[in-house]
Design an enzyme around this catalytic site. Structure first.
Site, PDB file in Angstrom:
ATOM      1  N   LYS A   1       0.768  -1.308   0.109  1.00 37.45           N
ATOM      2  CA  LYS A   1       0.087   0.117   0.129  1.00 37.45           C
ATOM      3  C   LYS A   1       0.855   1.094  -0.080  1.00 37.45           C
ATOM      4  O   LYS A   1       2.168   1.365   0.283  1.00 37.45           O
ATOM      5  CB  LYS A   1      -0.988   0.191   1.152  1.00 37.45           C
ATOM      6  CG  LYS A   1      -0.188   0.022   2.477  1.00 37.45           C
ATOM      7  CD  LYS A   1      -0.117   1.560   3.068  1.00 37.45           C
ATOM      8  CE  LYS A   1       0.644   1.690   4.332  1.00 37.45           C
ATOM      9  NZ  LYS A   1       1.194   2.763   4.778  1.00 37.45           N
TER      10      LYS A   1
ATOM     11  N   VAL B   1      11.180  -4.189   2.901  1.00 37.17           N
ATOM     12  CA  VAL B   1      10.978  -4.171   4.350  1.00 37.17           C
ATOM     13  C   VAL B   1      11.343  -2.699   5.004  1.00 37.17           C
ATOM     14  O   VAL B   1      11.985  -2.102   4.333  1.00 37.17           O
ATOM     15  CB  VAL B   1      11.952  -5.441   4.945  1.00 37.17           C
ATOM     16  CG1 VAL B   1      11.417  -6.668   4.579  1.00 37.17           C
ATOM     17  CG2 VAL B   1      13.465  -5.249   4.937  1.00 37.17           C
TER      18      VAL B   1
ATOM     19  N   GLY C   1       7.450   1.325   4.731  1.00 34.03           N
ATOM     20  CA  GLY C   1       6.110   2.243   4.878  1.00 34.03           C
ATOM     21  C   GLY C   1       5.266   1.990   3.891  1.00 34.03           C
ATOM     22  O   GLY C   1       4.137   2.693   3.618  1.00 34.03           O
TER      23      GLY C   1
ATOM     24  N   GLY D   1       4.221  -3.810   4.091  1.00 29.17           N
ATOM     25  CA  GLY D   1       4.928  -5.150   3.940  1.00 29.17           C
ATOM     26  C   GLY D   1       4.494  -6.246   4.828  1.00 29.17           C
ATOM     27  O   GLY D   1       3.957  -7.443   4.238  1.00 29.17           O
TER      28      GLY D   1
ATOM     29  N   THR E   1       0.465  -6.723   5.241  1.00 25.06           N
ATOM     30  CA  THR E   1      -0.078  -7.311   4.112  1.00 25.06           C
ATOM     31  C   THR E   1      -0.052  -8.747   4.062  1.00 25.06           C
ATOM     32  O   THR E   1      -1.014  -9.481   3.860  1.00 25.06           O
ATOM     33  CB  THR E   1       0.103  -6.680   2.749  1.00 25.06           C
ATOM     34  OG1 THR E   1      -0.816  -7.090   1.440  1.00 25.06           O
ATOM     35  CG2 THR E   1       1.454  -7.223   2.292  1.00 25.06           C
TER      36      THR E   1
ATOM     37  N   ASP F   1      -2.490  -1.305  10.118  1.00 21.69           N
ATOM     38  CA  ASP F   1      -2.665  -1.410   8.700  1.00 21.69           C
ATOM     39  C   ASP F   1      -3.507  -2.486   8.044  1.00 21.69           C
ATOM     40  O   ASP F   1      -3.724  -2.815   7.193  1.00 21.69           O
ATOM     41  CB  ASP F   1      -1.139  -1.272   7.680  1.00 21.69           C
ATOM     42  CG  ASP F   1      -0.725   0.217   7.816  1.00 21.69           C
ATOM     43  OD1 ASP F   1      -1.369   1.169   7.924  1.00 21.69           O
ATOM     44  OD2 ASP F   1       0.426   0.281   7.569  1.00 21.69           O
TER      45      ASP F   1
END
Length: 290
Positions: free
Chosen positions: A16, A100, A103, A106, A109, A141
Site C-alpha cells: 500500500k 522491508v 512504509g 509489507g 499485508t 494497517d
C-alpha cells in the site's frame, strides 16, 4: 455433496501507499488517530499456505524475514485458528517482493493474507468484518490490507470508507536502502505543530480523475520528521519531478517515495532513470489495484 476444503492455497498480498496522511489526535492508549487515503498497488508478496497436523511453520525466500511468532503472518494465522477454535496447523511460505521497512505495509499485508487464507483453508467461516476486527489488534494497517483497493482510513486505521477511482493511477516507487523507525517518527511528530492535508480535496481529485490537481494537495504530516533524518527523500522527490511526475509524496512513515505519472510507460521510464542514478535504491513502476 459438500466440496472438501482445499489443502493448499496461494495468493498475492499487495503493498500500500498513502495518498495523504494526517494525524488528527492521540488516544489514551498511545495510538495515534489517523486520517489517510490508502491505496493498494500491484507490487506484491505471494503467500502459499498448506495444512499441516499442528503448529505454524514459516519459510521465505528472503533471509531477513523473521520466521517465528514475531512475524505478522504467524500472528494472523494463529489469531484465526484461535478465534475459530480450529485444530490443526499451517505452513506458510512468503515470497517476499515488497521492500522491508518501507512504509508500504509489507508485514501487515502478509499478516492480512495469512488470515484470509487460513480462514479459507480451514473453512472457518469468519466474515471480512470479523477478520478486520481481529486484524486491528495485530496492526493498524492490517484491516486495510484485508479490505484492499482504495479506502479512506480513520481511527487507528480500522474505520474505512471505499473510494471509487475513475481510472488507475501510475506510480514510480523508490525506496532508499535504510529504513526508518515508525515509533521514532511519531514521537518526534508529537513534539511539534504541523500543517494538515486537505483530505477532502485529495478525495475530489481522485474521484474526478484529476491527477494534476494532486500536486498541490498531497501532504504527509510525517514527512517533515523523516525528511530531516533522511534528506535523500527530498532529493528523490525532486528527481521524480524532473522525470515528469505530476505529484510526489513519501508513503507512511517512510522512507519510500512515490511519483504519480500520467501513464505506466512514463512511470517505467522514470524507474529506469532512478535505477541508473540511485543503484542502491529499490525502484519500479506500478499501478493502483482497482
Amino acid at each position: 455433496m459438500q466440496k472438501d476444503s482445499p489443502v493448499k492455497l496461494s495468493r498475492k498480498a499487495y503493498a500500500k501507499i498513502n495518498l495523504g496522511l494526517d494525524v488528527v489526535g492521540k488516544l489514551p492508549n498511545g495510538y495515534h488517530e489517523l486520517r489517510s487515503i490508502m491505496q493498494q498497488i500491484d507490487l506484491y508478496d505471494v503467500l502459499t499456505v498448506e495444512k499441516i497436523p499442528n503448529g505454524i511453520v514459516l519459510t521465505s525466500n528472503v533471509e531477513t524475514v523473521p520466521l517465528n511468532e514475531k512475524n505478522l503472518a504467524y500472528k494472523g494465522a494463529k489469531a484465526v485458528l484461535d478465534a475459530a477454535g480450529m485444530q490443526g496447523g499451517i505452513q506458510i511460505h512468503i515470497e517476499k517482493n515488497i521492500p522491508v521497512e518501507a512504509g508500504m505495509a509489507g508485514g501487515s499485508t502478509d499478516g492480512a493474507m495469512a488470515m484470509i487464507l487460513t480462514n479459507e483453508l480451514y473453512g472457518a467461516g469468519l466474515t471480512e468484518a470479523c477478520l478486520c476486527e481481529i486484524g486491528a489488534k495485530l496492526g493498524a494497517d492490517v484491516p486495510f490490507c484485508i479490505k484492499g483497493h482504495t479506502q479512506l482510513c480513520e481511527g487507528i486505521g480500522e474505520l474505512m470508507t471505499p473510494v471509487a477511482l475513475q481510472s488507475p493511477l501510475y506510480y514510480c516507487i523508490v525506496k532508499p536502502p535504510e529504513g526508518v523507525s515508525t515509533k521514532y517518527v511519531f514521537e518526534q511528530l508529537d513534539s511539534k505543530e504541523y500543517a494538515h492535508p486537505d483530505t477532502e480535496g485529495i478525495l475530489r481529485a481522485l474521484q474526478d480523475g484529476d491527477k494534476k490537481a494532486l500536486d498541490g494537495l498531497l501532504l504527509n504530516v510525517l514527512a517533515e520528521v523523516t525528511e530531516k533524518e533522511k534528506p535523500e527523500i527530498v532529493a528523490v522527490r525532486q528527481e521524480l519531478k524532473a522525470c515528469g511526475a505530476v505529484a510526489t509524496l513519501m508513503s507512511g512513515s517512510g522512507p519510500t517515495v512515490f511519483g504519480i505519472f500520467e501513464t505506466l510507460e512514463g512511470a517505467a521510464q522514470a524507474a529506469k532513470e532512478m535505477k541508473e542514478k540511485y543503484p542502491a535504491m529499490f525502484s519500479g513502476a506500478y499501478q493502483s489495484v482497482l
